[in-house]
Each structure stands twice: as structure tokens, then as C-alpha cells.
Design a protein around this motif. Structure first.
Motif, mmCIF file in Angstrom:
data_model
loop_
_atom_site.group_PDB
_atom_site.id
_atom_site.type_symbol
_atom_site.label_atom_id
_atom_site.label_comp_id
_atom_site.label_asym_id
_atom_site.label_seq_id
_atom_site.Cartn_x
_atom_site.Cartn_y
_atom_site.Cartn_z
ATOM 1 N N UNK A 1 -12.537 13.271 -15.188
ATOM 2 C CA UNK A 1 -12.122 14.568 -15.818
ATOM 3 C C UNK A 1 -11.148 14.443 -17.009
ATOM 4 N N UNK A 2 -10.512 13.164 -17.007
ATOM 5 C CA UNK A 2 -9.804 12.694 -18.263
ATOM 6 C C UNK A 2 -10.497 12.629 -19.581
ATOM 7 N N UNK A 3 -11.731 12.069 -19.383
ATOM 8 C CA UNK A 3 -12.627 11.988 -20.620
ATOM 9 C C UNK A 3 -13.182 13.306 -21.044
ATOM 10 N N UNK A 4 -13.411 14.344 -19.847
ATOM 11 C CA UNK A 4 -13.843 15.552 -20.040
ATOM 12 C C UNK A 4 -13.233 16.222 -20.831
ATOM 13 N N UNK A 5 -11.676 16.384 -20.590
ATOM 14 C CA UNK A 5 -10.796 16.979 -21.485
ATOM 15 C C UNK A 5 -10.669 16.804 -22.855
ATOM 16 N N UNK A 6 -10.703 15.341 -23.122
ATOM 17 C CA UNK A 6 -10.739 14.686 -24.502
ATOM 18 C C UNK A 6 -11.796 15.135 -25.135
ATOM 19 N N UNK A 7 -13.288 14.869 -24.489
ATOM 20 C CA UNK A 7 -14.396 15.178 -24.970
ATOM 21 C C UNK A 7 -14.535 16.750 -25.345
ATOM 22 N N UNK A 8 -14.114 17.626 -24.537
ATOM 23 C CA UNK A 8 -13.845 19.032 -24.614
ATOM 24 C C UNK A 8 -13.308 19.350 -25.896
ATOM 25 N N UNK A 9 -12.006 18.676 -26.262
ATOM 26 C CA UNK A 9 -11.227 18.992 -27.458
ATOM 27 C C UNK A 9 -11.614 18.418 -28.799
ATOM 28 N N UNK A 10 -12.277 17.438 -28.557
ATOM 29 C CA UNK A 10 -13.304 16.772 -29.741
ATOM 30 C C UNK A 10 -14.392 17.441 -30.057
ATOM 31 N N UNK A 11 -15.209 17.806 -29.200
ATOM 32 C CA UNK A 11 -16.793 18.439 -29.297
ATOM 33 C C UNK A 11 -16.840 19.710 -29.403
ATOM 34 N N UNK A 12 -15.957 20.445 -28.672
ATOM 35 C CA UNK A 12 -15.823 21.740 -28.575
ATOM 36 C C UNK A 12 -17.471 22.562 -27.898
ATOM 37 N N UNK A 13 -17.623 21.995 -27.007
ATOM 38 C CA UNK A 13 -18.992 22.400 -26.283
ATOM 39 C C UNK A 13 -19.104 23.726 -25.888
ATOM 40 N N UNK A 14 -20.195 24.562 -25.937
ATOM 41 C CA UNK A 14 -20.354 25.551 -25.534
ATOM 42 C C UNK A 14 -20.621 25.741 -23.991
#
Length: 238
Positions: A36-49
Motif C-alpha cells: 500500500x505504501x508503494x501504491x500511494x507513491x506510485x499513484x502520486x508519481x504516475x497518475x494512473x487511470x
């Protein structure tokens, strides 16, 4: 092309889904996260749909991660679909309650997974309305034990009669029954675009993130009744 984020702490499952998605023409870049921690960081960086998110993970659960991602206020907001097994209905319900758009079973065949991903990229609800209603009947009226993780943030909003017009309450009740916009328009004798306008306005007023969350809200607010009882009376608005 849509950017997709796959989140699962089990490497074999995560890599299998990522590899499958990367073989499909027309889908955008696929990134991955192991918790989950990596998911939040990845969402912020990559802005997935679209985010495919496991529910039970170390450090930060999928449910908590989804709530943090929603709180980022990303525009456009990503759709979060939870990855689950057959025996995690309480967690799935909490995820829908928090604003996730649906769920996928981890053991579904590859072709079904791909079809579901395409469906979620083009629709707001990735779960059969009947399944949402079954989850609601199991969990919406059942008292929650303090400290249980599946306690997601309650769908925002106060008494709907004080916020919504009568038409908006009527639309929300029909959405909770599982009717698509076309059937709602026919039943209300209005255009489909009018239904969409009412739905957009009520979801904005109640700060709802997905159609599935709107269904949950309708039952918990008494607009729709478990077992098909009479709905809560509409407010005075037109």
C-alpha cells in the motif's frame, strides 16, 4: 492510452497480471507496486487511470491505500478496483463504501480479467448491481465492531433530504436498484442526459466517488431499503 497500476504483495500474482496487461495492444503503460505504501507513491508519481489493488497487504492495506490515494485529489481521479478472493466480502464491501469502483477475483481466467479491465476503463461500475445489493444486505445494516479494519470511511454527506432535490433522491434510489441510466430515464420519463445530470449533481453534493459507493450510500441513508421495502420519502425539492 490508459496508465494502469497493479498493486499486490504476492510477486507471482502481481507479475502475472502485469505481464498479461503488457501484452495487450491499446492499453497504456503498466506500473506495479508491492504494498500500500508503494501504491500511494506510485499513484502520486504516475497518475494512473486505473488501479488494481490487493486488499490484504503488509505495511498498508489496500483499503487504507485507496483512501490515501483518493485524498490526494488527483485529476482525473483514478478508478480503484480491488483484487480479492471469494471469502473477503466484508473487505470488498468496505472498499466499495470507501469509493472503489468494483472488484476482481484473483483466480479469474486471463481473458475474463482483460475483459473486466477494458470494461472498467469505459464504465464506472465493475461489479454486477445484484452483487452490490447482496453485499449491502449482508453488511449495511449490521453493526460494525470497533477496531475492525474493514471500517472504511463512511460515505460523506449528511441527511440527503437536506441536500438533494426530490428528483435526485429518486435517481439515487433507482441507481441503488441496479437500473442503468437508460432504464432510469424511461421510468422517470426524462432524457438519459437529464439522468446523468441529476446523478452528477447528487454525487458532487454527497462527495461520492463511484456508482458503487452511491449504491452503498443509498442503502445506509435509508433511500433504498434492504429486502425491497419502501424507500425513504423524497425531500421537498423538485
Amino acid at each position: 492510452m490508459a496508465r494502469i497500476l497493479v498493486v499486490d504483495d504476492q510477486h507471482l500474482i502481481r507479475s502475472g497480471i502485469v505481464t498479461l496487461l503488457r501484452t495487450v495492444d491499446g492499453l497504456g503503460p503498466v506500473v506495479e507496486a508491492a504494498d500500500g505504501e508503494e501504491a500511494v507513491a506510485a499513484a502520486r508519481e504516475h497518475r494512473p487511470e486505473l488501479i488494481l489493488m490487493d486488499i490484504k497487504m503488509p505495511r498498508l492495506s489496500g483499503l487504507a491505500a485507496a483512501e490515501r490515494i483518493f485524498a490526494l485529489g488527483l485529476e482525473p481521479a483514478p478508478r480503484v478496483v480491488v483484487l480479492t478472493t471469494f471469502d473477503e466480502d466484508e473487505f470488498v464491501y468496505a472498499a466499495l463504501r470507501a469509493g472503489c469502483s468494483g472488484f476482481l477475483l484473483k483466480d479469474m481466467p486471463p481473458e475474463q480479467l482483460l475483459g473486466a479491465v477494458r470494461a472498467c476503463l469505459s464504465a464506472d461500475l465493475l461489479v454486477a448491481p445484484a452483487r452490490v445489493r447482496r453485499l449491502v444486505e449482508q453488511h449495511a445494516v449490521r453493526p460494525r465492531r470497533g477496531g475492525d479494519e474493514p471500517q472504511a470511511t463512511r460515505p460523506p454527506g449528511t441527511d440527503p433530504a437536506g441536500l438533494l432535490t426530490g428528483r435526485e433522491i429518486e435517481v439515487l434510489g433507482l441507481v441503488a436498484r441496479g437500473l442503468p441510466n437508460e432504464e432510469i430515464a424511461e421510468q422517470m420519463c426524462v432524457s438519459e442526459s437529464t439522468v446523468k445530470t441529476h446523478l452528477h449533481r447528487l454525487m458532487t453534493k454527497l462527495s461520492l466517488r463511484s456508482r458503487a459507493q452511491a449504491v452503498v450510500y443509498a442503502y445506509e441513508a435509508g433511500i433504498a431499503r434492504v429486502g425491497g421495502g419502501p424507500p425513504r420519502p423524497a425531500g421537498p425539492g423538485a
